[in-house]
Design an enzyme around this catalytic site. Structure first.
Site, PDB file in Angstrom:
ATOM      1  N   ASP A  34      29.917  40.791  33.225  1.00  0.00           N
ATOM      2  CA  ASP A  34      31.451  40.627  32.914  1.00  0.00           C
ATOM      3  C   ASP A  34      31.907  39.369  32.251  1.00  0.00           C
ATOM      4  O   ASP A  34      31.236  38.279  32.748  1.00  0.00           O
ATOM      5  CB  ASP A  34      32.268  41.150  33.951  1.00  0.00           C
ATOM      6  CG  ASP A  34      33.623  41.303  33.905  1.00  0.00           C
ATOM      7  OD1 ASP A  34      33.998  41.731  32.869  1.00  0.00           O
ATOM      8  OD2 ASP A  34      34.489  41.129  34.717  1.00  0.00           O
ATOM      9  N   GLY A  35      32.815  39.367  31.566  1.00  0.00           N
ATOM     10  CA  GLY A  35      33.523  38.155  30.813  1.00  0.00           C
ATOM     11  C   GLY A  35      33.252  37.837  29.480  1.00  0.00           C
ATOM     12  O   GLY A  35      33.696  36.758  29.049  1.00  0.00           O
ATOM     13  N   GLY A  37      34.824  39.023  26.809  1.00  0.00           N
ATOM     14  CA  GLY A  37      36.039  39.084  26.056  1.00  0.00           C
ATOM     15  C   GLY A  37      36.701  37.939  26.224  1.00  0.00           C
ATOM     16  O   GLY A  37      37.353  37.175  25.595  1.00  0.00           O
ATOM     17  N   HIS A  51      30.837  39.666  22.913  1.00  0.00           N
ATOM     18  CA  HIS A  51      29.721  40.545  23.123  1.00  0.00           C
ATOM     19  C   HIS A  51      28.314  40.213  22.641  1.00  0.00           C
ATOM     20  O   HIS A  51      27.513  40.589  23.229  1.00  0.00           O
ATOM     21  CB  HIS A  51      30.023  41.876  22.743  1.00  0.00           C
ATOM     22  CG  HIS A  51      31.454  42.391  23.610  1.00  0.00           C
ATOM     23  ND1 HIS A  51      31.410  42.370  24.937  1.00  0.00           N
ATOM     24  CD2 HIS A  51      32.356  42.941  23.113  1.00  0.00           C
ATOM     25  CE1 HIS A  51      32.697  43.113  25.390  1.00  0.00           C
ATOM     26  NE2 HIS A  51      33.262  43.300  24.165  1.00  0.00           N
ATOM     27  N   THR A  80      32.175  54.496  31.695  1.00  0.00           N
ATOM     28  CA  THR A  80      32.756  55.888  31.203  1.00  0.00           C
ATOM     29  C   THR A  80      34.394  55.300  30.879  1.00  0.00           C
ATOM     30  O   THR A  80      34.947  56.040  30.127  1.00  0.00           O
ATOM     31  CB  THR A  80      32.797  56.730  32.254  1.00  0.00           C
ATOM     32  OG1 THR A  80      33.208  56.059  33.425  1.00  0.00           O
ATOM     33  CG2 THR A  80      31.472  57.256  32.208  1.00  0.00           C
ATOM     34  N   LEU A 145       8.315  45.380  34.656  1.00  0.00           N
ATOM     35  CA  LEU A 145       9.510  45.501  34.774  1.00  0.00           C
ATOM     36  C   LEU A 145      10.413  47.004  34.421  1.00  0.00           C
ATOM     37  O   LEU A 145      10.132  47.174  33.101  1.00  0.00           O
ATOM     38  CB  LEU A 145      10.315  44.402  34.234  1.00  0.00           C
ATOM     39  CG  LEU A 145      12.027  44.345  34.446  1.00  0.00           C
ATOM     40  CD1 LEU A 145      12.366  44.198  35.714  1.00  0.00           C
ATOM     41  CD2 LEU A 145      12.598  43.310  33.348  1.00  0.00           C
ATOM     42  N   ARG A 204      34.848  43.257  42.303  1.00  0.00           N
ATOM     43  CA  ARG A 204      34.891  44.820  42.502  1.00  0.00           C
ATOM     44  C   ARG A 204      33.739  45.350  41.803  1.00  0.00           C
ATOM     45  O   ARG A 204      33.235  44.656  41.110  1.00  0.00           O
ATOM     46  CB  ARG A 204      36.291  44.996  42.072  1.00  0.00           C
ATOM     47  CG  ARG A 204      36.562  45.021  40.591  1.00  0.00           C
ATOM     48  CD  ARG A 204      37.790  45.560  40.201  1.00  0.00           C
ATOM     49  NE  ARG A 204      38.056  45.247  38.739  1.00  0.00           N
ATOM     50  CZ  ARG A 204      39.091  44.379  38.349  1.00  0.00           C
ATOM     51  NH1 ARG A 204      39.252  43.420  39.278  1.00  0.00           N
ATOM     52  NH2 ARG A 204      39.198  43.886  37.024  1.00  0.00           N
TER      53      ARG A 204
END
Length: 250
Positions: A34-35, A37, A51, A80, A145, A204
């Site tokens: 996350d982060g 943008g 991105h 989604t 992996l 979250r």
């Protein structure tokens, strides 16, 4: 013989500059990347710039995971819910996914990494499906992996999909077990995440691996994904290694 991930004169070669203890090493690590943008916005650049920077970070973290001996790495690449973003951003993310699979599959294959895509793959455009399937086919027999890329993934959707599969099989209510439900999830056959990391400052799960994370250890950090690096990653793993996981026994 497979070479190890690393850099030398701009090319991949082989040197691991930091080693993690093998004691209490997490088997499965999940990451919410996350982060991107907000990182780009802080630099007064378009979101897709962030991105693209995030893709470079992913490359480094996959290498670091393989070098450390992590068995499974699962990253949340496109949810989604991400379809609600602007068409320009969605199209850009799909193009980045195609580029990633095409550019990285050779190196990942050479380093014995097995690529898996989890989520509702049928909901992705043809180019992404083709690139993802090609990457999975090429690396299918690798034994190092396991690298799971969650695309068009939502945990609630996954659970609904699993329940429907059991219903189609005619499984009676009293025959439904955790094991049977697990066998219908996108992560079937894999252990649950031991450690989940979310970058970007949010605390979250955002519909990511809700079922699988019942006893996962969580780290929520402020660092934006493009700034996340190997040292930070290994530091979090070392903190995890000191934790005492009791699984409800005490």
């Amino acid at each position: 013989m497979n070479k190890k991930f690393g850099y030398q004169k701009g090319k991949l070669r082989c040197k691991v500059t930091r080693q993690l203890s093998k004691e209490n090493l997490p088997e499965h690590i999940a990451i919410i990347m996350d982060g991107n943008g907000r990182w780009a916005k802080a630099k007064k650049r378009p979101r897709l710039f962030g991105h693209n920077a995030g893709m470079k970070t992913l490359r480094k973290i996959v290498r670091a995971s393989s070098d450390a001996g992590i068995k499974i790495l699962t990253v949340y690449a496109f949810s989604t819910e991400n379809w609600k973003r602007s068409q320009e951003e969605v199209d850009g993310l799909m193009n980045i996914a195609v580029e990633y699979f095409k550019k990285e599959v050779g190196e990942l294959h050479e380093n014995n990494v097995r690529i898996q895509v989890i989520g509702d793959v049928n909901g992705l455009n043809h180019k992404v499906q083709k690139a993802a399937q090609n990457a999975m086919d090429i690396t299918a027999n690798n034994t190092g992996l396991i690298f799971n890329v969650a695309l068009n993934y939502g945990s609630r959707d996954e659970i609904v999909h699993a329940v429907r599969a059991l219903m189609v099989q005619g499984v009676l209510p009293e025959e439904v077990t955790e094991e049977r439900l697990n066998a219908e999830l996108y992560t079937k056959g894999l252990t649950d995440p031991d450690l989940l990391i979310r970058t970007g400052g949010e605390s979250r799960l955002s519909n990511f691996m809700l079922w699988q994370s019942a006893y996962t250890e969580f780290f929520f950090i402020d660092t934006y994904w493009p700034d996340f690096d190997k040292d930070t990653y290994y530091n979090l793993i070392e903190v995890y290694q000191k934790r005492n996981r009791r699984f409800g026994t005490a």
